[in-house]
Structures are given as C-alpha cells and as structure tokens.
Design a protein around this motif. Sequence first.
Motif, PDB file in Angstrom:
ATOM      1  N   ALA A  81      10.326  49.010  -4.574  1.00  0.00           N
ATOM      2  CA  ALA A  81      10.717  48.120  -5.663  1.00  0.00           C
ATOM      3  C   ALA A  81      10.838  46.676  -5.196  1.00  0.00           C
ATOM      4  CB  ALA A  81      12.041  48.589  -6.263  1.00  0.00           C
ATOM      5  N   SER A  82      11.205  46.505  -3.900  1.00  0.00           N
ATOM      6  CA  SER A  82      11.422  45.148  -3.407  1.00  0.00           C
ATOM      7  C   SER A  82      10.140  44.458  -2.975  1.00  0.00           C
ATOM      8  CB  SER A  82      12.394  45.188  -2.222  1.00  0.00           C
ATOM      9  OG  SER A  82      11.827  45.901  -1.131  1.00  0.00           O
ATOM     10  N   ALA A  83       9.033  45.226  -2.845  1.00  0.00           N
ATOM     11  CA  ALA A  83       7.766  44.603  -2.460  1.00  0.00           C
ATOM     12  C   ALA A  83       7.383  43.588  -3.525  1.00  0.00           C
ATOM     13  CB  ALA A  83       6.685  45.657  -2.306  1.00  0.00           C
ATOM     14  N   ALA A  84       6.989  42.387  -3.097  1.00  0.00           N
ATOM     15  CA  ALA A  84       6.734  41.329  -4.064  1.00  0.00           C
ATOM     16  C   ALA A  84       5.575  40.460  -3.627  1.00  0.00           C
ATOM     17  CB  ALA A  84       7.980  40.465  -4.231  1.00  0.00           C
ATOM     18  N   ARG A 111       6.801  42.616  -8.885  1.00  0.00           N
ATOM     19  CA  ARG A 111       7.786  41.644  -8.429  1.00  0.00           C
ATOM     20  C   ARG A 111       7.074  40.395  -7.914  1.00  0.00           C
ATOM     21  NH1 ARG A 111      10.256  44.352 -11.045  1.00  0.00           N
ATOM     22  NH2 ARG A 111      12.150  45.548 -10.662  1.00  0.00           N
ATOM     23  N   VAL A 112       7.534  39.239  -8.341  1.00  0.00           N
ATOM     24  CA  VAL A 112       7.002  37.961  -7.858  1.00  0.00           C
ATOM     25  C   VAL A 112       8.174  37.116  -7.388  1.00  0.00           C
ATOM     26  CG1 VAL A 112       5.700  35.877  -8.408  1.00  0.00           C
ATOM     27  CG2 VAL A 112       5.055  38.053  -9.462  1.00  0.00           C
ATOM     28  N   GLN A 113       8.122  36.650  -6.157  1.00  0.00           N
ATOM     29  CA  GLN A 113       9.185  35.833  -5.580  1.00  0.00           C
ATOM     30  C   GLN A 113       8.695  34.402  -5.432  1.00  0.00           C
ATOM     31  OE1 GLN A 113      10.677  37.331  -1.855  1.00  0.00           O
ATOM     32  NE2 GLN A 113      11.606  35.375  -1.304  1.00  0.00           N
ATOM     33  N   GLU A 125      -2.436  42.348  -6.029  1.00  0.00           N
ATOM     34  CA  GLU A 125      -1.400  41.875  -6.940  1.00  0.00           C
ATOM     35  C   GLU A 125      -1.355  40.348  -7.040  1.00  0.00           C
ATOM     36  OE1 GLU A 125       2.379  43.699  -6.651  1.00  0.00           O
ATOM     37  OE2 GLU A 125       1.571  45.724  -6.568  1.00  0.00           O
ATOM     38  N   ALA A 126      -1.762  39.664  -5.978  1.00  0.00           N
ATOM     39  CA  ALA A 126      -1.825  38.207  -6.050  1.00  0.00           C
ATOM     40  C   ALA A 126      -2.839  37.778  -7.103  1.00  0.00           C
ATOM     41  CB  ALA A 126      -2.185  37.618  -4.689  1.00  0.00           C
ATOM     42  N   ASP A 129      -4.344  35.705 -12.375  1.00  0.00           N
ATOM     43  CA  ASP A 129      -5.054  35.968 -13.638  1.00  0.00           C
ATOM     44  C   ASP A 129      -4.115  35.807 -14.830  1.00  0.00           C
ATOM     45  OD1 ASP A 129      -7.412  36.445 -12.310  1.00  0.00           O
ATOM     46  OD2 ASP A 129      -7.301  38.631 -12.448  1.00  0.00           O
ATOM     47  N   PHE A 130      -2.876  36.260 -14.669  1.00  0.00           N
ATOM     48  CA  PHE A 130      -1.902  36.089 -15.749  1.00  0.00           C
ATOM     49  C   PHE A 130      -1.628  34.606 -15.996  1.00  0.00           C
ATOM     50  CE2 PHE A 130       2.502  35.120 -16.855  1.00  0.00           C
ATOM     51  CZ  PHE A 130       2.552  35.669 -18.128  1.00  0.00           C
ATOM     52  N   CYS A 131      -1.485  33.835 -14.918  1.00  0.00           N
ATOM     53  CA  CYS A 131      -1.218  32.397 -15.056  1.00  0.00           C
ATOM     54  C   CYS A 131      -2.330  31.690 -15.825  1.00  0.00           C
ATOM     55  CB  CYS A 131      -1.047  31.758 -13.676  1.00  0.00           C
ATOM     56  SG  CYS A 131       0.370  32.377 -12.738  1.00  0.00           S
ATOM     57  N   LEU A 132      -3.556  32.180 -15.659  1.00  0.00           N
ATOM     58  CA  LEU A 132      -4.716  31.578 -16.320  1.00  0.00           C
ATOM     59  C   LEU A 132      -4.991  32.178 -17.701  1.00  0.00           C
ATOM     60  CD1 LEU A 132      -7.128  31.346 -13.261  1.00  0.00           C
ATOM     61  CD2 LEU A 132      -5.993  29.446 -14.416  1.00  0.00           C
TER      62      LEU A 132
END
Length: 270
Positions: free
Chosen positions: A17-20, A48-50, A244-245, A250-253
């Motif tokens: 869960a903590s992998a981000a 998760r995005v940190q 995931e990066a 892709d979401f940001c765009l």
Amino acid sequence: MKRTLIALVAAIAPALASAAVTVKGSDTMVILAQRWAEEYMKQNSAKRVQVTGGGSGVGIAALINGTTDIANASRAMKDAEKAKVRERYNILPTETAVAKDGVAIYVNAANPVQQLTIEQLEKIYAGDVTNWEDVGGSDAPIVLYSRENSSGTYVFFKENVLKGADYAPSAQTLPGTAAVVNAVAKEKNGIGYGGAAYAKGVKEVKVVGPDGQGYTPSAENVASGKYPLSRPLFMYTRGKPSGEAKEFIDFCLSPAGQKIVTQVGYFPVK
C-alpha cells in the motif's frame, strides 16, 4: 497453513500500500502536482503518488541519482544534466510538457506602476535601476525579491530577462514563490516574480511585448505567445515514461488533468 498465508498477506499489505510514484522538484508546480495526485488517487484508490517540492534543480538532481520517478521542472534540463542521466543509466531522460505558465511580475497592491518592459526589468534586477521613479513610479527605493538558484523560475528569469547576467547583490532570495508573494504583499516598494497561479494579494504588472503593448499572463496571452515571459512546465523521467509513472503522467495530460491545470491557475497544453 491457511492462517500462515493470511498472516503473510497481512504483513506485506502495508508495504504494498505504501509503494508510490515519487514526484519531486519545481515549487512552481508543487500545488498543481499535489492536486493532480489527490484526484488521481481518488479515481484509483490502490495507487499512491508522493509529491514534494524543493525546486527544479533539486528534482532533476533526484532524477539523476535515482531517488525520484518523476522530476517536475519549470525549466528545460541542461545538456550536462541529460548527460549525467545517460552516463548513469545508459538512457536519455524524456521531457513531457504538462502545462503552461506565465512568469508574473508582482508588485505591492499600492504600487502605481502599471507595466514594465523587459529592458526595465533587466535593469531593475541587475541593480542599475534602484528607484521606482525611474520607471514611472513614486520616489522610493526598489526592494528586490528573487528565488533561490535551485529554482527553475530563477534560471528562466536569469536567461530571459537578465540575458544570463548576475542578479543584483541586493536581491533577497526566498525559498519558494509563496514566500516571494508574501514579501511583496508586505513591502510597499517590493518587486518579485513567479508563477501566475500564486499572484494573490499582490498586483501583476503588465509586461510589454515585442509589439509595444503591455500584457498580463492570462490564458489567452500565454496561449498566443503575446505574454513575453511564457514558458512550458515539464515532467522528466529516465527514458520514456513507463508503468505507474506513465499512468500518472497520462492522467495529468487527460481532459480531467488539464481541467485541474486551469483550476489551479495555470494554462493547459491541450
């Protein structure tokens, strides 16, 4: 056996869960990136995005040393920085423009100056013009505020306004655009610069373009290129974005991501 398996899953679940995806860099972009991350995680509860700031130079350094997945930068990576990525990973970084920005010129709300030319800004920040009266203002000393040298905005301003010359020794460097805005809001003779989205409680001075007209960093003026201090905002990855990066970028765009760009006060690339 079953109990052992359940215990094992329970033990590794927090780690999973903590992998981000880690995003680090530009202070100009940090609020935008945090909003992106919040909405992305809301739509993808397992992700998760940190996000952390520190400046474009800090983010790029983290990309080079492998401590971030994505570097946010309000300036382009330098050739020497790209070479370090290639030397260490045998691959070049990939640049993705995710938003547009206009570097705003902030003055105190009570300052009567309405617009400045690039040449006037150059002379002000080089220390050659030190009184507001010389640029159409009151007879008062100009108090300079700047960003620290790890900031992409600092580099952009130095290259595009100072033409690569040094800032005046009197320029006070502050650790973040919010700090610059706060200082200018309190100092009636102050001037600063930074992302258009931060201009709260201060006045944005128009900047004169090549056509002799003064422009604010509005969506229309940035999109048309009329505002002379327009710039793209970047995300950098080691090689082409993947995993995931890539999903986050892709979401940001995406239309939803670019809508957030507008909500925060910057300008979409699409």
